[in-house]
Write an enzyme that holds these catalytic residues in place. Structure first.
Site, short mmCIF file in Angstrom:
data_model
loop_
_atom_site.label_atom_id
_atom_site.label_comp_id
_atom_site.label_asym_id
_atom_site.label_seq_id
_atom_site.Cartn_x
_atom_site.Cartn_y
_atom_site.Cartn_z
N GLY A 164 0.80 -1.22 0.00
CA GLY A 164 0.00 0.00 0.00
C GLY A 164 0.83 1.27 0.00
O GLY A 164 0.35 2.33 0.39
N GLU A 200 15.67 0.22 -5.03
CA GLU A 200 15.55 -0.09 -6.46
C GLU A 200 15.77 1.19 -7.26
O GLU A 200 15.49 2.28 -6.77
CB GLU A 200 14.12 -0.58 -6.79
CG GLU A 200 13.82 -2.00 -6.40
CD GLU A 200 12.38 -2.39 -6.73
OE1 GLU A 200 11.61 -1.53 -7.19
OE2 GLU A 200 12.05 -3.56 -6.53
N LYS A 201 16.21 1.03 -8.49
CA LYS A 201 16.23 2.16 -9.42
C LYS A 201 14.79 2.62 -9.62
O LYS A 201 13.88 1.81 -9.71
CB LYS A 201 16.82 1.68 -10.76
CG LYS A 201 16.82 2.71 -11.87
CD LYS A 201 17.94 3.70 -11.72
CE LYS A 201 17.78 4.89 -12.66
NZ LYS A 201 18.47 6.09 -12.13
N HIS A 208 1.57 -0.56 -14.52
CA HIS A 208 1.44 -1.73 -13.67
C HIS A 208 0.69 -2.77 -14.50
O HIS A 208 -0.49 -2.61 -14.79
CB HIS A 208 0.65 -1.38 -12.40
CG HIS A 208 0.29 -2.56 -11.55
ND1 HIS A 208 0.59 -2.62 -10.22
CD2 HIS A 208 -0.34 -3.72 -11.85
CE1 HIS A 208 0.16 -3.78 -9.73
NE2 HIS A 208 -0.42 -4.46 -10.71
N LYS A 237 -5.92 0.57 -6.39
CA LYS A 237 -6.35 0.43 -7.77
C LYS A 237 -7.76 0.98 -7.93
O LYS A 237 -8.60 0.77 -7.05
CB LYS A 237 -6.30 -1.03 -8.20
CG LYS A 237 -4.87 -1.58 -8.28
CD LYS A 237 -4.84 -3.08 -8.48
CE LYS A 237 -3.40 -3.57 -8.38
NZ LYS A 237 -3.33 -5.05 -8.30
N GLU A 288 6.18 -8.00 -7.47
CA GLU A 288 5.83 -8.94 -6.40
C GLU A 288 4.81 -9.95 -6.90
O GLU A 288 4.23 -9.77 -7.97
CB GLU A 288 5.29 -8.21 -5.17
CG GLU A 288 4.09 -7.33 -5.41
CD GLU A 288 3.81 -6.45 -4.19
OE1 GLU A 288 2.97 -6.83 -3.37
OE2 GLU A 288 4.43 -5.37 -4.06
N ARG A 292 -2.93 -15.25 -4.17
CA ARG A 292 -4.36 -15.34 -3.87
C ARG A 292 -5.16 -14.93 -5.10
O ARG A 292 -4.59 -14.49 -6.10
CB ARG A 292 -4.70 -14.36 -2.74
CG ARG A 292 -4.23 -12.95 -3.09
CD ARG A 292 -4.81 -11.88 -2.22
NE ARG A 292 -3.99 -10.67 -2.22
CZ ARG A 292 -3.98 -9.74 -3.16
NH1 ARG A 292 -4.77 -9.86 -4.21
NH2 ARG A 292 -3.20 -8.69 -3.09
N VAL A 295 -8.80 -8.91 -6.44
CA VAL A 295 -10.04 -8.14 -6.59
C VAL A 295 -10.44 -8.07 -8.07
O VAL A 295 -11.59 -8.28 -8.43
CB VAL A 295 -9.85 -6.69 -6.04
CG1 VAL A 295 -11.09 -5.86 -6.30
CG2 VAL A 295 -9.51 -6.71 -4.55
C1 MV4 Z 1 8.08 1.51 -8.19
C2 MV4 Z 1 7.85 2.63 -9.00
C3 MV4 Z 1 8.91 3.10 -9.75
N1 MV4 Z 1 10.11 2.50 -9.66
N2 MV4 Z 1 9.29 0.95 -8.15
C4 MV4 Z 1 3.84 1.45 -6.03
C5 MV4 Z 1 3.16 0.35 -5.28
C6 MV4 Z 1 4.18 -0.69 -5.12
N3 MV4 Z 1 3.60 -2.00 -5.21
C7 MV4 Z 1 5.18 -0.42 -6.18
N4 MV4 Z 1 4.99 0.91 -6.61
C8 MV4 Z 1 5.89 1.52 -7.43
N5 MV4 Z 1 7.12 0.98 -7.44
C9 MV4 Z 1 10.27 1.45 -8.87
N6 MV4 Z 1 11.49 0.89 -8.80
C10 MV4 Z 1 6.58 3.19 -9.02
C11 MV4 Z 1 5.59 2.64 -8.22
C12 MV4 Z 1 4.31 3.29 -8.28
C13 MV4 Z 1 3.21 2.65 -8.82
C14 MV4 Z 1 3.27 1.37 -9.32
C15 MV4 Z 1 2.17 0.74 -9.85
C16 MV4 Z 1 0.97 1.43 -9.89
C17 MV4 Z 1 0.88 2.71 -9.42
C18 MV4 Z 1 1.98 3.33 -8.87
C19 MV4 Z 1 1.87 4.62 -8.38
C20 MV4 Z 1 2.96 5.23 -7.84
C21 MV4 Z 1 4.18 4.55 -7.78
#
Ligand code: MV4
Length: 447
Positions: A164, A200-201, A208, A237, A288, A292, A295
């Site tokens: 989250g 992470e970079k 997504h 989401k 990740e 499960r 939604v």
């Molecule tokens: C990131 C990213 C950019 N770079 N990791 C947000 C939730 C978490 N599960 C992972 N997320 C992100 N990880 C790196 N290395 C940007 C996000 C992110 C994001 C990812 C998916 C959907 C919406 C998002 C909104 C903001 C940031």
């Protein structure tokens, strides 16, 4: 097949599972808290067992009470739904120890994906790309600074057991990293009981995109294509769709095979989802794995014609998947909107009584909801009141049907996000498929 299944959940997902059980001739047992005495899932199940007071810690998270309810009612299996205990390895183990089937993966597979740093190592070993970053956990600020120098700013500071967006932060300078490290680690410790951090970079404006997989207990697995879930707000989401308009045949196959390789590497069984970030150049990086039902599973059901809950039940009962990858349908386009009881400005849950609820109907329209007119939305649980799903022959038709359905949707008595959903679906950027993760931010900034 099972004769009786207990559903360790509430709301729309409990009803969704009951629906499939009924169709398959399986008896159902609901569990409920004192806040859910009049809930639809309790009324619709064949039997219901009270498990405690309203707070989830005293009811829907009570492992012993739930296992006890399954034993007492003679259920043979437990479906955890999503959230709550669905990704709790100790719960899956307790269900097994009671001689019952857990409708999901093994406790070991759940645990393998429970830590993000451990998951990164497993995934890399399976030959699947992860975002360039730290090898494992970063123990302290000094190590974090050295690591960030190697990765190159901006970096993402993340909590190993986070979710989250909690404990997560974009970091653009060493000074910022020095300030952010301890505070995010403390926050993660408070929320998840573990303050372990990694780096992470930072991927700029990612999408997504997640892959649905399904494995039987005989080592056979398939991928049920992708879902795009980039339209989020504060890591929640809001709109999801399948297929993704950004994914071409080659990317789809490569992501699907990567997902299968990861699932195989951990001996995965049942339905699962691998989340990836995809950049503008169509590079994908494992983020990740959700062990499960999700939604947003309905959009996958709409384009494949498969009932995911049915297949979860079948494979948990030991049935082999009766189909190969090249037999899986991918037809048309489906969009899901999550309808939340929330204050549209503050985007905070808005509890109260739903005085009137009118669900839209029409060709290709599906409603998965947990409430009815007269239902109370309490502050104890997730404020999602339901999901509206629209299917069309193509994305354009799905959007048109969704817009009509949103216009016909009526909720009175509580604040809700229908106005935001209507704006998203009406936006030219959404129509163009320009759905990166900053979509809602940009939409709201444009006013
Ligand atoms: C990131 C990213 C950019 N770079 N990791 C947000 C939730 C978490 N599960 C992972 N997320 C992100 N990880 C790196 N290395 C940007 C996000 C992110 C994001 C990812 C998916 C959907 C919406 C998002 C909104 C903001 C940031």
């Amino acid at each position: 097949m099972f004769r009786k299944v207990l559903i360790a959940n509430r709301g729309e997902i409990a009803r969704r599972i009951i629906r499939t059980c009924r169709r398959l001739g399986i008896a159902t047992v609901a569990v409920y808290s004192d806040a859910d005495v009049k809930a639809l899932h309790v009324r619709e199940a064949d039997e219901a067992v009270r498990i405690g007071p309203p707070p989830v810690a005293q009811s829907y998270l009570q492992v012993e009470a739930i296992v006890q309810a399954a034993r007492e009612t003679g259920a043979e299996a437990v479906h955890p739904g999503y959230g709550l205990l669905s990704e709790n390895a100790a719960f899956a183990q307790a269900v097994r120890d009671a001689g019952l089937m857990f409708i999901g993966p093994s406790p070991e597979a759940i645990a393998a994906m429970g830590s993000k740093t451990a998951a990164r190592r497993t995934v890399q070993a399976a030959g699947v790309p992860v975002v360039p970053g730290s090898e494992g956990a970063v123990p302290d600020v000094a190590e974090a600074l050295a690591m960030a120098e190697r990765i190159g700013y901006p970096v993402m500071l993340k909590a190993s057991y986070g979710g989250g967006g909690i404990g997560m932060q974009v970091v653009r300078t060493p000074a910022e990293l020095e300030r952010a490290f301890a505070s995010n680690s403390q926050r993660a410790k408070a929320y998840f009981g573990n303050g372990e951090m990694f780096l992470e970079k930072r991927i700029e404006r990612p999408r997504h995109i997640e892959i649905q997989v399904l494995f039987d207990s005989h080592g056979h697995g398939v991928y049920l294509w992708e879902r795009e879930c980039s339209v989020q707000r504060r890591h929640q989401k809001v709109v999801e769709e399948a297929p993704s308009s950004f994914v071409d045949e080659d990317l789809r196959r490569r992501m699907g095979e990567a997902a299968l390789a990861v699932a195989r590497a951990i001996g995965y069984e049942n339905a699962g989802t691998l989340e990836f970030l995809v950049d503008a150049e169509k590079n994908f990086y494992f983020l990740e794995m959700n062990t499960r039902l999700q939604v947003e599973h309905p959009v996958t059901e709409m384009i494949t014609g498969l009932d995911l809950v049915e297949w979860q039940l079948r494979v948990a009962a030991g049935e082999p998947l009766g189909f190969r990858q090249d037999e899986i349908r991918r037809e048309g386009h489906a969009i899901e909107c999550r309808v939340y009881a929330e204050d549209p400005e503050k985007m905070l849950p808005s509890p109260g009584t739903i005085t009137k609820l009118v669900l839209p109907e029409g060709p290709g329209v599906r409603n998965d909801v947990g409430v009815e007119s007269g239902s109370e939305v309490t502050p104890f649980y997730d404020p999602m009141v339901g999901k509206l799903i629209a299917y069309g022959r193509d994305r354009q038709e799905a959007i048109a049907r969704m817009r009509e359905a949103l216009d016909a949707y009526v909720i009175e008595g509580i604040r809700n996000n229908l106005p935001l959903l209507r704006r998203i679906l009406a936006s030219p950027a959404f129509a163009a498929g320009d759905t990166t993760t900053d979509f809602i931010e940009n939409l709201l900034a444009a006013k």
